[in-house]
Write a protein that holds these residues in place. Structure first.
Motif, short mmCIF file in Angstrom:
data_model
loop_
_atom_site.label_atom_id
_atom_site.label_comp_id
_atom_site.label_asym_id
_atom_site.label_seq_id
_atom_site.Cartn_x
_atom_site.Cartn_y
_atom_site.Cartn_z
N ALA A 41 -1.87 0.10 -3.70
CA ALA A 41 -2.70 0.30 -2.50
C ALA A 41 -3.70 -0.85 -2.37
N ARG A 42 -4.26 -1.28 -3.48
CA ARG A 42 -5.23 -2.39 -3.41
C ARG A 42 -4.51 -3.67 -2.95
N ALA A 43 -3.28 -3.85 -3.44
CA ALA A 43 -2.52 -5.03 -3.01
C ALA A 43 -2.26 -4.96 -1.51
N ALA A 44 -1.96 -3.75 -1.01
CA ALA A 44 -1.69 -3.60 0.43
C ALA A 44 -2.96 -3.86 1.24
N LEU A 45 -4.08 -3.35 0.76
CA LEU A 45 -5.35 -3.58 1.48
C LEU A 45 -5.69 -5.07 1.52
N ARG A 53 6.36 -11.28 -10.59
CA ARG A 53 5.63 -11.80 -9.42
C ARG A 53 4.16 -11.71 -9.72
N LEU A 54 3.38 -12.58 -9.11
CA LEU A 54 1.93 -12.56 -9.34
C LEU A 54 1.35 -11.20 -8.95
N VAL A 55 1.80 -10.69 -7.81
CA VAL A 55 1.37 -9.35 -7.36
C VAL A 55 2.63 -8.47 -7.35
N PRO A 56 2.95 -7.81 -8.45
CA PRO A 56 4.26 -7.16 -8.57
C PRO A 56 4.48 -6.00 -7.61
N ALA A 64 3.69 -6.07 -4.46
CA ALA A 64 4.05 -6.66 -3.16
C ALA A 64 5.50 -7.11 -3.20
N THR A 65 6.14 -7.14 -2.03
CA THR A 65 7.48 -7.70 -1.92
C THR A 65 7.37 -8.92 -0.97
N PRO A 66 8.42 -9.70 -0.80
CA PRO A 66 8.31 -10.83 0.14
C PRO A 66 8.03 -10.37 1.57
N ASN A 67 8.31 -9.10 1.89
CA ASN A 67 7.97 -8.57 3.21
C ASN A 67 6.51 -8.09 3.16
N PRO A 68 5.61 -8.70 3.95
CA PRO A 68 4.18 -8.38 3.80
C PRO A 68 3.82 -6.95 4.16
N ARG A 69 4.77 -6.21 4.73
CA ARG A 69 4.49 -4.81 5.07
C ARG A 69 5.07 -3.83 4.06
N VAL A 70 5.81 -4.32 3.09
CA VAL A 70 6.53 -3.41 2.17
C VAL A 70 6.00 -3.57 0.75
N PHE A 71 5.60 -2.43 0.16
CA PHE A 71 5.04 -2.43 -1.20
C PHE A 71 5.77 -1.37 -2.04
N ILE A 72 5.80 -1.60 -3.33
CA ILE A 72 6.36 -0.61 -4.26
C ILE A 72 5.19 -0.05 -5.05
N CYS A 73 5.12 1.28 -5.15
CA CYS A 73 3.95 1.88 -5.83
C CYS A 73 4.37 2.82 -6.95
N SER A 74 5.65 2.83 -7.32
CA SER A 74 6.11 3.81 -8.32
C SER A 74 5.90 3.28 -9.74
N ALA A 75 6.31 4.08 -10.71
CA ALA A 75 6.22 3.70 -12.12
C ALA A 75 7.17 2.54 -12.45
N SER A 76 7.92 2.07 -11.49
CA SER A 76 8.71 0.84 -11.70
C SER A 76 7.85 -0.39 -11.49
N ILE A 105 -5.27 -2.26 -20.19
CA ILE A 105 -3.83 -2.00 -20.18
C ILE A 105 -3.38 -1.45 -18.82
N LEU A 106 -4.22 -0.61 -18.21
CA LEU A 106 -3.81 0.03 -16.96
C LEU A 106 -4.11 -0.80 -15.72
N SER A 107 -4.89 -1.88 -15.90
CA SER A 107 -5.28 -2.68 -14.72
C SER A 107 -4.23 -3.75 -14.43
N PRO A 108 -4.33 -4.37 -13.23
CA PRO A 108 -3.41 -5.47 -12.94
C PRO A 108 -3.54 -6.58 -13.98
N LEU A 109 -2.43 -7.27 -14.25
CA LEU A 109 -2.47 -8.40 -15.19
C LEU A 109 -3.43 -9.46 -14.67
N ARG A 110 -4.37 -9.86 -15.47
CA ARG A 110 -5.33 -10.88 -15.05
C ARG A 110 -5.95 -11.45 -16.31
N ILE A 111 -6.84 -12.42 -16.13
CA ILE A 111 -7.49 -12.99 -17.31
C ILE A 111 -8.25 -11.86 -18.00
N PRO A 112 -7.96 -11.62 -19.31
CA PRO A 112 -8.56 -10.45 -19.95
C PRO A 112 -10.07 -10.50 -20.02
#
Ligand SMILES: Cc1cc2nc3c(=O)[nH]c(=O)nc-3n(C[C@H](O)[C@H](O)[C@H](O)COP(=O)(O)OP(=O)(O)OC[C@H]3O[C@@H](n4cnc5c(N)ncnc54)[C@H](O)[C@@H]3O)c2cc1C
Length: 482
Positions: free
Chosen positions: A472-476, A439-442, A444-456, A146-153
């Protein structure tokens, strides 16, 4: 040392917001070798996880989050080994009690059998045991999924079993039971979603919270939730990161230069101060993001524990106060129609019964909130205290002092609480699973330098740090591709 760590080592990140997700993101990036700075608008780090002396010196109140079943289950916090940084979990005898007006209570016990028995109905006891046992037995797999990124279970059958019940409304889950006690108990758990009880997927909240109660409990942190923040901050410093407080970001163009920016904010603020960094099509989608009801938050200093009529409530960390299904249903429907119920459903917590370090001898604290319409400025203190008095006659005699925050106060305290919404966005069907936009990686935003990390972002609200860790993993990953 792998090549991704070598890439990370040369890079810099700025995290905007020092809530549990911002700090978890910062720790993950710093641990990977990046140079990380966290900028926080408030005078202290912590966001929705701060503790403060709100009423009397020496008496500590959790301003926002207090009961932490998701924190104790969080793979991110486990990896950071926060216990080694001083976090001590305090387990109440019962994670939760749900009193009724006849002076009895159903209880969420660590033991499924004791909870089932408290429904006083054989059919309901069996139904509950059948529902809960498989989820509790496989709790680490379930919560990990439940807490991990959406992926094949990894555990498709377990997830399917959970999903079939979780997609229900709170009402539909409650109607699996025949008696009023079990129905009220389920309704109280589902009400954590902030959704009207006839909307799905409120049942998901009931199932996760009940299973967590049995599997890991609903602990407090000794000394207050702030101790968890201190532990996260200590880890970040140990990894070479830094936090600057009293530093509100109002225009992304003023941010220090960095390779990536992670925003621990909700879509509304991101649009306000970083909209220029994002393409119009994405901005339009963010603008459609919906917020949930607000809350009216109260804290009390008491001269003695709450005099509950139902004795079991005196052994519970959290109290769900609203009685039967119909009353809770009405109370949770009203905020969505712009009204507040006369007898609002309350979530209360009584940490000092189990953690004496939070108050001097002769003092107790009570923490609570109820849902109200988003952005409501109404003062519902009297309705809240009348509701407590119904289940705990004599409550008013033990009140020494009180503090309250309406939706406006909450948003002033922390801009992420938009209109007093404590969930960083409505938990309707789409937004629970695909937030802030699909989005596949929610993160991430279309700007490759901008990420959202909040409870949203997934996996949504609660103190668990997983939104930050996933972002953070998406940014890395993105940095590796640059
Ligand atoms: C009253 C209440 C009760 C709750 N009870 C519980 C509970 O018992 N258990 C539980 O697990 N969860 C609970 N929650 C939810 C929990 O607090 C949140 O889900 C969690 O804190 C979200 O973490 P976050 O890091 O995403 O955001 P936040 O904790 O909101 O942190 C965001 C941070 O960003 C900062 N910030 C925002 N804008 C800017 C800006 N422009 N510049 C710089 N800094 C900025 C804010 O000041 C804040 O410190 C509760 C929340 C509230 C409000």
């Amino acid at each position: 040392m792998g090549s991704s760590a070598q890439i990370a080592r040369k890079k810099t990140a700025v995290v905007i917001g020092a809530g549990p997700n911002g700090l978890a993101a910062a720790c993950t990036l710093a641990h990977a070798g990046m140079r990380v700075t966290v900028l926080e608008q408030h005078t202290s780090a912590g966001g929705g996880a701060r503790t403060a002396e709100l009423i009397e010196p020496g008496v500590l109140h959790d301003v926002c989050a207090t009961s932490l079943p998701l924190a104790v289950s969080s793979p991110c916090f486990q990896d950071l080994d926060l216990e080694q940084c001083g976090v001590r979990w305090v387990h109440p005898t019962y994670p939760m009690a749900h009193p009724f007006l006849d002076g009895t209570a159903a209880v969420l016990s660590r033991d499924i059998g004791e909870t089932a028995e408290s429904f006083r109905d054989t059919h309901d006891a069996n139904t509950y045991s059948r529902l809960m046992t498989p989820l509790v037995q496989r709790w680490p797999d379930l919560i990990g999924q439940i807490l991990s990124p959406l992926r094949i279970p990894r555990h498709p059958f377990l997830l399917a079993r959970f999903g079939l019940s979780a997609i229900r409304s709170g009402l539909s889950l409650a109607h699996l039971f025949k008696g009023g006690r079990a129905r009220g108990f389920i309704a109280g758990l589902a009400a954590h979603s902030g959704l009207p009880l006839d909307q799905s997927p409120a049942a998901a909240f009931a199932l996760v919270l009940a299973a967590a109660g049995h599997a890991v409990g609903w602990p407090f942190v000794e000394g207050g939730t702030q101790q968890l923040v201190e532990a996260l901050a200590a880890r970040l410093i140990e990894y070479g990161g830094s936090i600057t407080t009293g530093c509100p970001v109002s225009d992304a163009r003023d941010l220090p230069p960095a390779d990536v920016y992670l925003f621990d904010v909700t879509p509304r603020q991101l649009l306000q101060f970083a909209g220029d960094l994002l393409p119009q099509s994405y901005r339009r989608r963010l603008a459609r993001y919906r917020y949930g009801p607000g809350v009216f938050k109260m804290d009390w200093v008491l001269s003695a524990p709450v005099p509950w009529a139902a004795g079991k409530c005196r052994n519970a960390g959290v109290i769900h106060l609203g009685g039967n299904l119909e009353d809770i249903r009405e109370s949770e429907r009203e905020p969505h129609q712009g009204r507040i119920a006369d007898q609002p459903f309350l979530l209360l917590a009584q940490p000092t019964l189990f953690d004496p370090s939070r108050a001097p001898a002769g003092r107790h604290v009570l923490w609570g909130y109820c849902h109200v319409p988003n952005a409501s400025t109404e003062n519902v203190r009297d309705a809240v205290e009348r509701q407590i008095e119904r289940f705990a006659p004599g409550f008013s005699h033990v009140v020494v002092g009180r503090a309250s925050m309406n939706c406006q106060h909450l948003e002033q305290y922390n801009p992420n609480l938009v209109g007093g919404d404590i969930g960083a966005g409505l938990y309707n069907w789409t937004q629970l699973f695909t937030r802030p936009v699909a989005r596949l990686v929610p993160w991430a935003t279309p700007n490759p330098r901008v990420f959202i990390c909040s409870a949203s972002t997934p996996p949504a609200g609660g103190v668990h740090g997983m939104c930050g860790c996933n972002a953070a993993r998406a940014a890395l990953n993105a940095l590796n591709r640059l």
